[in-house]
Every structure is written in structure tokens, then in C-alpha cells.
Design a protein around this motif. Structure first.
Motif, PDB file in Angstrom:
ATOM      1  N   MET A 322      32.227  26.506  55.296  1.00  0.00           N
ATOM      2  CA  MET A 322      32.983  27.565  55.979  1.00  0.00           C
ATOM      3  C   MET A 322      34.469  27.289  55.828  1.00  0.00           C
ATOM      4  SD  MET A 322      32.813  29.244  59.738  1.00  0.00           S
ATOM      5  CE  MET A 322      32.122  30.765  59.100  1.00  0.00           C
ATOM      6  N   ASN A 323      35.235  28.346  55.527  1.00  0.00           N
ATOM      7  CA  ASN A 323      36.676  28.238  55.296  1.00  0.00           C
ATOM      8  C   ASN A 323      37.487  28.835  56.429  1.00  0.00           C
ATOM      9  OD1 ASN A 323      36.233  27.283  52.650  1.00  0.00           O
ATOM     10  ND2 ASN A 323      36.200  29.358  51.822  1.00  0.00           N
ATOM     11  N   LEU A 324      38.675  28.279  56.640  1.00  0.00           N
ATOM     12  CA  LEU A 324      39.683  28.981  57.426  1.00  0.00           C
ATOM     13  C   LEU A 324      40.855  29.287  56.505  1.00  0.00           C
ATOM     14  CD1 LEU A 324      40.582  30.084  60.207  1.00  0.00           C
ATOM     15  CD2 LEU A 324      42.068  28.083  60.323  1.00  0.00           C
ATOM     16  N   PRO A 325      41.100  30.565  56.178  1.00  0.00           N
ATOM     17  CA  PRO A 325      42.267  30.914  55.366  1.00  0.00           C
ATOM     18  C   PRO A 325      43.495  31.126  56.250  1.00  0.00           C
ATOM     19  CG  PRO A 325      40.836  32.832  55.645  1.00  0.00           C
ATOM     20  CD  PRO A 325      40.214  31.700  56.423  1.00  0.00           C
ATOM     21  N   LEU A 326      44.645  30.656  55.802  1.00  0.00           N
ATOM     22  CA  LEU A 326      45.921  30.897  56.479  1.00  0.00           C
ATOM     23  C   LEU A 326      46.900  31.458  55.465  1.00  0.00           C
ATOM     24  CD1 LEU A 326      46.335  27.666  58.662  1.00  0.00           C
ATOM     25  CD2 LEU A 326      45.856  29.982  59.496  1.00  0.00           C
ATOM     26  N   PHE A 327      47.557  32.546  55.837  1.00  0.00           N
ATOM     27  CA  PHE A 327      48.524  33.156  54.924  1.00  0.00           C
ATOM     28  C   PHE A 327      49.892  32.489  55.089  1.00  0.00           C
ATOM     29  CE2 PHE A 327      51.721  36.448  53.888  1.00  0.00           C
ATOM     30  CZ  PHE A 327      51.450  36.515  52.526  1.00  0.00           C
ATOM     31  N   VAL A 328      50.499  32.167  53.958  1.00  0.00           N
ATOM     32  CA  VAL A 328      51.826  31.537  53.937  1.00  0.00           C
ATOM     33  C   VAL A 328      52.727  32.412  53.074  1.00  0.00           C
ATOM     34  CG1 VAL A 328      53.133  29.445  53.415  1.00  0.00           C
ATOM     35  CG2 VAL A 328      50.714  29.266  54.055  1.00  0.00           C
ATOM     36  N   SER A 329      53.736  33.017  53.676  1.00  0.00           N
ATOM     37  CA  SER A 329      54.677  33.816  52.888  1.00  0.00           C
ATOM     38  C   SER A 329      55.746  32.897  52.313  1.00  0.00           C
ATOM     39  CB  SER A 329      55.334  34.894  53.750  1.00  0.00           C
ATOM     40  OG  SER A 329      56.046  34.320  54.830  1.00  0.00           O
ATOM     41  N   VAL A 330      56.292  33.283  51.174  1.00  0.00           N
ATOM     42  CA  VAL A 330      57.347  32.497  50.521  1.00  0.00           C
ATOM     43  C   VAL A 330      58.452  33.437  50.071  1.00  0.00           C
ATOM     44  CG1 VAL A 330      55.732  30.720  49.733  1.00  0.00           C
ATOM     45  CG2 VAL A 330      56.266  32.643  48.229  1.00  0.00           C
ATOM     46  N   ALA A 331      59.608  32.848  49.772  1.00  0.00           N
ATOM     47  CA  ALA A 331      60.778  33.641  49.377  1.00  0.00           C
ATOM     48  C   ALA A 331      60.934  33.735  47.868  1.00  0.00           C
ATOM     49  CB  ALA A 331      62.043  33.035  49.996  1.00  0.00           C
ATOM     50  N   GLU A 332      60.101  32.976  47.139  1.00  0.00           N
ATOM     51  CA  GLU A 332      60.230  32.928  45.681  1.00  0.00           C
ATOM     52  C   GLU A 332      59.132  33.749  45.000  1.00  0.00           C
ATOM     53  OE1 GLU A 332      62.533  31.309  43.748  1.00  0.00           O
ATOM     54  OE2 GLU A 332      63.643  30.810  45.576  1.00  0.00           O
ATOM     55  N   LYS A 333      59.427  34.274  43.838  1.00  0.00           N
ATOM     56  CA  LYS A 333      58.442  35.034  43.066  1.00  0.00           C
ATOM     57  C   LYS A 333      57.464  34.046  42.437  1.00  0.00           C
ATOM     58  CE  LYS A 333      58.152  38.572  39.430  1.00  0.00           C
ATOM     59  NZ  LYS A 333      57.498  39.571  40.288  1.00  0.00           N
ATOM     60  N   THR A 334      56.240  34.028  42.931  1.00  0.00           N
ATOM     61  CA  THR A 334      55.311  32.990  42.476  1.00  0.00           C
ATOM     62  C   THR A 334      53.855  33.399  42.494  1.00  0.00           C
ATOM     63  OG1 THR A 334      54.681  30.675  42.805  1.00  0.00           O
ATOM     64  CG2 THR A 334      55.067  31.971  44.787  1.00  0.00           C
ATOM     65  N   SER A 335      53.532  34.594  43.000  1.00  0.00           N
ATOM     66  CA  SER A 335      52.120  34.880  43.276  1.00  0.00           C
ATOM     67  C   SER A 335      51.656  36.193  42.661  1.00  0.00           C
ATOM     68  CB  SER A 335      51.897  34.921  44.791  1.00  0.00           C
ATOM     69  OG  SER A 335      52.744  35.893  45.387  1.00  0.00           O
ATOM     70  N   ILE A 336      50.366  36.428  42.821  1.00  0.00           N
ATOM     71  CA  ILE A 336      49.757  37.691  42.406  1.00  0.00           C
ATOM     72  C   ILE A 336      49.948  38.708  43.520  1.00  0.00           C
ATOM     73  CG2 ILE A 336      47.599  38.832  41.769  1.00  0.00           C
ATOM     74  CD1 ILE A 336      46.534  36.127  40.855  1.00  0.00           C
ATOM     75  N   ASN A 337      50.525  39.857  43.188  1.00  0.00           N
ATOM     76  CA  ASN A 337      50.563  40.971  44.122  1.00  0.00           C
ATOM     77  C   ASN A 337      50.387  42.265  43.340  1.00  0.00           C
ATOM     78  OD1 ASN A 337      53.148  41.716  43.088  1.00  0.00           O
ATOM     79  ND2 ASN A 337      54.140  40.298  44.513  1.00  0.00           N
ATOM     80  N   ALA A 338      50.304  43.370  44.056  1.00  0.00           N
ATOM     81  CA  ALA A 338      49.996  44.643  43.402  1.00  0.00           C
ATOM     82  C   ALA A 338      51.025  45.009  42.344  1.00  0.00           C
ATOM     83  CB  ALA A 338      49.882  45.745  44.454  1.00  0.00           C
ATOM     84  N   ASP A 339      52.299  44.782  42.627  1.00  0.00           N
ATOM     85  CA  ASP A 339      53.343  45.116  41.659  1.00  0.00           C
ATOM     86  C   ASP A 339      53.176  44.323  40.369  1.00  0.00           C
ATOM     87  OD1 ASP A 339      54.414  46.917  43.364  1.00  0.00           O
ATOM     88  OD2 ASP A 339      56.444  46.074  43.375  1.00  0.00           O
ATOM     89  N   ALA A 340      52.853  43.033  40.514  1.00  0.00           N
ATOM     90  CA  ALA A 340      52.678  42.188  39.331  1.00  0.00           C
ATOM     91  C   ALA A 340      51.506  42.672  38.489  1.00  0.00           C
ATOM     92  CB  ALA A 340      52.463  40.734  39.751  1.00  0.00           C
ATOM     93  N   LEU A 341      50.414  43.069  39.151  1.00  0.00           N
ATOM     94  CA  LEU A 341      49.224  43.495  38.420  1.00  0.00           C
ATOM     95  C   LEU A 341      49.420  44.832  37.709  1.00  0.00           C
ATOM     96  CD1 LEU A 341      46.362  42.541  40.885  1.00  0.00           C
ATOM     97  CD2 LEU A 341      47.169  41.289  38.893  1.00  0.00           C
ATOM     98  N   LEU A 342      50.273  45.688  38.283  1.00  0.00           N
ATOM     99  CA  LEU A 342      50.490  47.000  37.688  1.00  0.00           C
ATOM    100  C   LEU A 342      51.547  46.992  36.601  1.00  0.00           C
ATOM    101  CD1 LEU A 342      50.243  49.278  40.844  1.00  0.00           C
ATOM    102  CD2 LEU A 342      48.583  49.000  39.019  1.00  0.00           C
ATOM    103  N   SER A 343      52.102  45.846  36.345  1.00  0.00           N
ATOM    104  CA  SER A 343      53.088  45.727  35.272  1.00  0.00           C
ATOM    105  C   SER A 343      52.412  45.952  33.921  1.00  0.00           C
ATOM    106  CB  SER A 343      53.735  44.337  35.314  1.00  0.00           C
ATOM    107  OG  SER A 343      54.337  44.026  34.088  1.00  0.00           O
ATOM    108  N   ILE A 344      52.974  46.873  33.116  1.00  0.00           N
ATOM    109  CA  ILE A 344      52.436  47.129  31.781  1.00  0.00           C
ATOM    110  C   ILE A 344      52.457  45.853  30.961  1.00  0.00           C
ATOM    111  CG2 ILE A 344      52.768  48.406  29.636  1.00  0.00           C
ATOM    112  CD1 ILE A 344      51.708  50.085  31.911  1.00  0.00           C
ATOM    113  N   ARG A 345      53.513  45.087  31.147  1.00  0.00           N
ATOM    114  CA  ARG A 345      53.641  43.831  30.411  1.00  0.00           C
ATOM    115  C   ARG A 345      52.490  42.882  30.747  1.00  0.00           C
ATOM    116  NH1 ARG A 345      58.793  39.640  30.846  1.00  0.00           N
ATOM    117  NH2 ARG A 345      57.925  38.011  29.499  1.00  0.00           N
ATOM    118  N   GLU A 346      52.114  42.824  32.031  1.00  0.00           N
ATOM    119  CA  GLU A 346      51.029  41.941  32.467  1.00  0.00           C
ATOM    120  C   GLU A 346      49.695  42.359  31.842  1.00  0.00           C
ATOM    121  OE1 GLU A 346      49.508  38.658  34.201  1.00  0.00           O
ATOM    122  OE2 GLU A 346      51.608  39.249  34.449  1.00  0.00           O
TER     123      GLU A 346
END
Length: 587
Positions: A322-346
Motif C-alpha cells: 500500500m502506498n501513500l502518495p504526496l504531491f510536491v510542487s517545484v519552481a523548476e521545469k522538470t516534470s510531465i504535465n499536460a502542456d509538455a505532452l501536447l507539445s508537437i516537438r514532444e
């Protein structure tokens, strides 16, 4: 329409276009599988393998390759489509025709933030099984896990004996993708943390995916496809095994139900001259046995199933992480998000080179402590899609939003740090209502029934906090978002918790019991052991009291593995095939 709604529509259009293109290509390049067999009464095979998932695909392949025996592989599902090949889209197939879509029974000690306190329990349905919808994470296992079995009297399953089989299960150099240091700023922070915590008895493992040239490389691709065309392998899909038939203590045949296009079921009996091997997984192997009258005598008689073999431990000893997930926000561009996935380049990068976000599932790495029996996983996802995750996890909306408070921001950067007790003590069960295997079994993982599992997970959470707030991660400016759950408000989070990241044990226990989620690592429900009174199968994976019948899959694990189990299940299947061939070579 909201921005998130537009994103969802765009993603749906992309998936639809890809699916259409794949259908066209599939029709042009259609795989000619001569092994598919039309069902008919009177078939006799040397071996019958029930279940074409991880273990079953490996077993059918090796028995076909390394013997002159005939093999029949029975699979309740069919084939998987193109979407299953794209690593990042693994969860898209959950709740689809390729998922059994099980739900646990209502949980007493956990899952309070889920509808009816029921965990969603996806299992792959089709050739390749759950290896076609899992997160593709390769894990070699730890010696301590196997040596624990040796201490239980299972001397044939020590780490020394298992090593060659684990080595055989390892992906080759062109069959995996490993997260490198410079993959992202999060990966770099993970790498620095290993140095920062070198004084701790922690093992840092960068994620290694069973991916080849950007596409999933599971047991279907690596094993089963290699024996297509072999004369001695036949496969029947959409075939539900209703019963194993025993005569004079020998498993001699299986009764199989197959539905036509109108939903009418026809039953067939297929005979095995050597052995029947059940490889239907931790939930369905005990279901097949119980429906066949192999299980606790009193229970079977109570629900009206004729008893063929009194075996008390069938369906007992079920465990899961069993897992406990905790969300950690960051100030740097480093993760997968909707904008990154919708990039034509990606998108172009993935389809031209097989790399980028679509080429893995976002897990950066794991940190394991065998001394504390706790683990942490870094999942590099910033924006969490509410509708998608709520659907596959069974979350109530308010509890999902408490866990992921920035759910509405599709550009959010961050990561999820997941804390796990690697050796849970809680044990659950799998039972059936009657002998109808088309009805889902009653699955009770019994999460967090033992208080030691809570304490162990709290230790894991505190280790995760140390990692996320360490100097190694400081450059990312991380902020842990402690869930604000109404039912836990007496315990936190308070202002000091957000400042010092040291909430009370009472608060951590409360959120764990509300928003803890399964790791999808079930096992143990047909455990291996020394006698019929403490187990279902012996050290050769033979069912106690029945000749010619074995169980080989995750259900035979005596205790949990301290990580992702898929590669170890492959190793167990390789070992199982060797045991079968050796015991039948003179017959």
C-alpha cells in the motif's frame, strides 16, 4: 469550457488518430498467428497452461521451445492493441476491455477516501496479461527476500538457487531504458541525494523500464511472439476455465467455457496427458481452484461446490503493498504535465526516436531501506488529471483534491513521492460466491489491518520527507502539500507542519487510512510451503494432494517481494518450466 477540459479533448483526439492509424497499419501488416486454435471437443495436449499473463506466457514459450511436448495456452482475454505499446499510456487501458477491472470488498482499516472504501484492482486481460498494462519497471529483487523463504524451510528457493533464474529474466542491453542522471532536473536531484545520504543504509535505484526502441517490451513481445508458428503450441483466446477435473487424485482435464457472438456459452473438455498449470494470477488462480472444488472443505460445502481436494489455505495469505502518495510542487521545469505532452516537438521526438516523456512512465527512481523495510518512489508528474486518476483509483472527489490540491493547473511542475512498507504484515483473502468463474471473486486485501504496517509506512513517509527536503532537491524549491482532509483535521496539517514538514504520527496514520492506494502488487493467495496445512503448493509448485497440477504465478509467493514483482514472476516461471521439463522428461 475549462482549460483542463480542452486538454482532455485534445488528448482524446490524439489517441483516436493514433488508434485509427494503427488499425490501418494492423490490417496491412496483420500478424498471422497460425497457433490460434478453434475450440472443439476431444483435444488432448501434453501440457495445458491456464492463463496467458506474465507467468503463463513465459511457461507456454519455454515448454514449447525446450520440449517436444504439445502445449495448449488458454487465455480468457484476447490481444492488446497499439495503445498498450506506448509506455506513458499504460493507465489508458485500465477500465477497458483489456482490464478485469476488479474492486476490493469494502476495506475496514483503509481506503476511507475511496467510494465504498473499495480499492480499484486492475489486472491485464489478454495475451501478456498485466505485463501489458503495468508500469514496466524492472526489479532484480533482494537476496533477503529469498533467504527469508529459506528460513521458512523453503531451501530450494534461496537467493543462491534463484540467482541464475533471476539473471535469465533480466532484460538485455537493448531491452530496457534506464533513467540517466541528466534526463531531467529531478533525475539530477535524485542522483545528488544518493551522495547526500550515503551514510544511510539506503539503496538508490534509478528506474529501469522494460522498453525497447521506445515501445513496451513485455512477456508477450519477448517470449510468446517468438514461438508463434511452432507446431507444438496452440492458443485459444476468450476461453474461461471453469473447472479442473480430477480423477483418482490426478488432474486430467479442464472444462472451458467459450461464448459466441450472441453471448451463448459452449463448454469443452480438454485433456492433459502430463500436467495442467494454473497461471491466472493472485486473484484468479485461487478462484479457479476454489471453483474446481479445491480448497477448504467446509467453505466449499457451504456454498455448494463438490469437494475434489480439501486444501485449507487456498485463497488465504493474500498480500499487497500500500502506498501513500504526496504531491510536491517545484519552481523548476522538470516534470510531465499536460502542456509538455501536447507539445508537437514532444510527440515528434517520441515517434521518430522513441525517447522523451512518452517513452517511459515518469518514475525517476526508488530508494529502499531493507533495514527499515520501507521504500520511496519518485514519480515525475506535475499536473495530475483529475477525471482520469479519479476514474482508475475510485477516489471521492474531495479526497482526491485534498491529495492533489493543484489539480486544476495543467502547467504545474512537481513530482509525487510515494511511500511504501516493503514487507507488510497484513493478510487478506480471495473467495468465491459459487462455482461460476465468470463472476468476479471477492477480494479482500485487508490493508493496514496490522498496526506494524502503519508504523512501517510512517517510517517510509519520514524518509521520503528527508529526501524531498534535502539539499540535493533545494534547487527545485520543493513544497510538500500535506492533504487537508476534514476527518483528519484534529491531527493536522497545522501551520508548523507546512513549515517544518514534521506532522504527527496520528496525522500521518489518518491520511494513510484515507488516501493510501494499492501498488497493484498482489501475491500469496496460493502460497508455497511444506504441508497442505500451511500452503497450497510444495517447493516444486505442485498442488498438495493432486498429481499433475501446479500453480505458477505471483499467488505462490510465501511473503511479499521488496519492490515491483513482474521480473521476479518471470524468474519464477522460468524456474517452474525447468522443474516441469525435468520431472516429465522420462515420461
Amino acid at each position: 469550457m475549462s482549460y483542463t477540459g480542452r486538454i482532455f479533448i485534445i488528448l482524446s483526439v490524439i489517441i483516436a488518430i493514433l488508434s485509427f492509424v494503427w488499425i490501418l497499419l494492423y490490417q496491412l501488416l496483420k500478424e498471422n498467428v497460425s497457433n490460434i486454435l478453434e475450440p472443439s471437443e476431444g483435444y488432448v495436449f501434453d501440457y495445458i497452461v491456464v492463463g496467458g499473463g506474465t507467468a503463463g506466457s513465459v511457461l507456454a514459450t519455454l515448454l514449447t521451445k525446450h520440449s517436444n511436448s504439445t502445449v495448449l495456452l488458454l487465455e480468457a482475454g484476447d490481444k492488446f492493441g497499439f495503445i498498450s505499446k506506448i509506455p506513458l499510456l499504460a493507465t489508458v487501458l485500465q477500465k477497458s476491455v483489456n482490464d478485469w477491472s476488479f474492486l476490493s470488498v469494502p476495506q475496514r482499516y483503509s481506503s476511507k477516501g475511496l467510494h465504498d472504501q473499495r480499492q480499484a484492482l486492475p489486472r491485464g486481460k489478454g495475451l501478456g496479461g498485466s505485463s501489458q498494462i503495468n508500469f514496466m519497471l524492472h526489479f532484480d529483487g533482494y537476496d533477503k527476500d529469498f533467504d527469508r523463504w529459506k528460513q521458512m524451510g523453503l531451501r530450494e528457493w534461496s537467493s543462491k538457487i534463484m540467482k541464475p533464474f533471476i539473471d535469465a529474466a533480466k532484460p538485455k542491453s537493448d531491452e530496457y531504458f534506464k533513467i540517466r542522471r541528466h534526463y531531467s532536473k529531478l533525475a539530477e536531484a535524485f542522483d545528488r541525494a544518493e551522495t547526500d545520504f550515503e551514510h544511510k543504509p539506503w539503496n538508490f535505484r534509478r528506474a529501469k523500464y522494460t522498453v525497447r526502441r521506445g515501445y513496451r517490451w513485455g512477456v508477450y513481445q519477448k517470449y510468446l511472439q517468438t514461438v508463434y508458428g511452432k507446431w507444438n503450441l496452440k492458443i485459444i483466446t476468450n476461453a474461461v476455465v471453469r473447472r479442473v477435473n480430477i480423477k483418482n487424485g490426478l488432474a486430467e482435464s479442464v472444462t472451458v467455457g467459450i461464448k459466441d457472438d450472441d453471448g451463448k456459452e459452449t463448454k469443452f473438455d480438454f485433456k492433459a496427458s502430463k500436467e495442467i498449470i494454473i497461471s491466472s494470477g493472485a486473484y484468479q488462480s485461487p478462484q479457479v481452484l476454489l471453483s474446481s472444488g479445491i480448497g477448504p472443505k467446509n467453505f466449499l460445502q457451504k456454498i455448494g461446490i463438490p469437494v475434489q481436494n480439501d486444501l485449507p489455505k487456498v485463497g488465504k495469505n493474500l498480500f499487497d503493498h500500500m502506498n501513500l502518495p504526496l504531491f510536491v510542487s517545484v519552481a523548476e521545469k522538470t516534470s510531465i504535465n499536460a502542456d509538455a505532452l501536447l507539445s508537437i516537438r514532444e510527440v515528434l521526438t517520441y515517434f521518430t526516436t522513441g525517447t522523451g516523456h512518452f517513452g517511459n512512465f515518469g518514475v525517476i527512481g526508488n530508494v529502499d531501506s531493507m533495514e527499515e523495510k520501507s521504500g520511496s518512489m519518485l514519480f515525475g508528474v506535475g499536473a495530475i488529471d483529475e477525471s482520469a486518476l479519479m476514474s482508475i483509483s475510485n477516489f471521492k472527489r474531495e479526497h482526491f483534491r485534498a491529495l492533489f490540491p493543484l489539480y486544476y493547473n495543467s502547467t504545474q511542475e512537481g513530482f509525487v513521492i510515494i511511500s511504501t512498507c516493503l514487507q507488510p504484515k497484513s493478510r487478506g483473502s480471495v473467495v468465491v460466491r459459487n462455482d461460476n468463474v465468470r463472476r468476479n471473486p471477492l477480494i479482500d486485501p485487508n490493508y493496514l489491518a496490522e498496526i506494524e504496517d502503519v508504523n512501517c509506512t510512517i517510517r517510509a513517509i519520514r524518509n521520503s520527507i528527508k529526501i524531498a527536503t534535502s539539499d540535493a532537491f533545494a534547487i527545485l524549491k520543493p513544497k510538500i502539500h500535506w492533504p487537508k482532509i476534514k476527518e483528519c483535521s484534529n491531527f493536522g496539517p497545522f501551520e508548523r507542519d507546512s513549515k517544518w514538514n514534521q506532522p504527527s504520527d496520528n496525522y500521518l496514520e489518518c491520511i494513510l487510512r484515507y488516501v493510501g492506494l494499492t501498488s497493484h502488487h498482489p501475491g500469496g493467495s496460493c502460497r508455497m510451503g511444506l504441508t497442505k496445512y500451511d500452503s497450497v503448493v510444495d517447493q516444486d509448485l505442485r498442488v498438495h494432494g493432486v498429481r499433475g497440477l501446479r500453480v505458477i504465478d505471483a499467488s505462490v509467493l510465501p511473503t511479499p517481494l521488496s519492490g515491483n514483482p513482474n521480473s521476479i514472476i518471470i524468474a519464477i516461471a522460468i524456474r517452474g518450466a525447468a522443474l516441469i521439463i525435468k520431472s516429465n522428461k522420462d515420461k
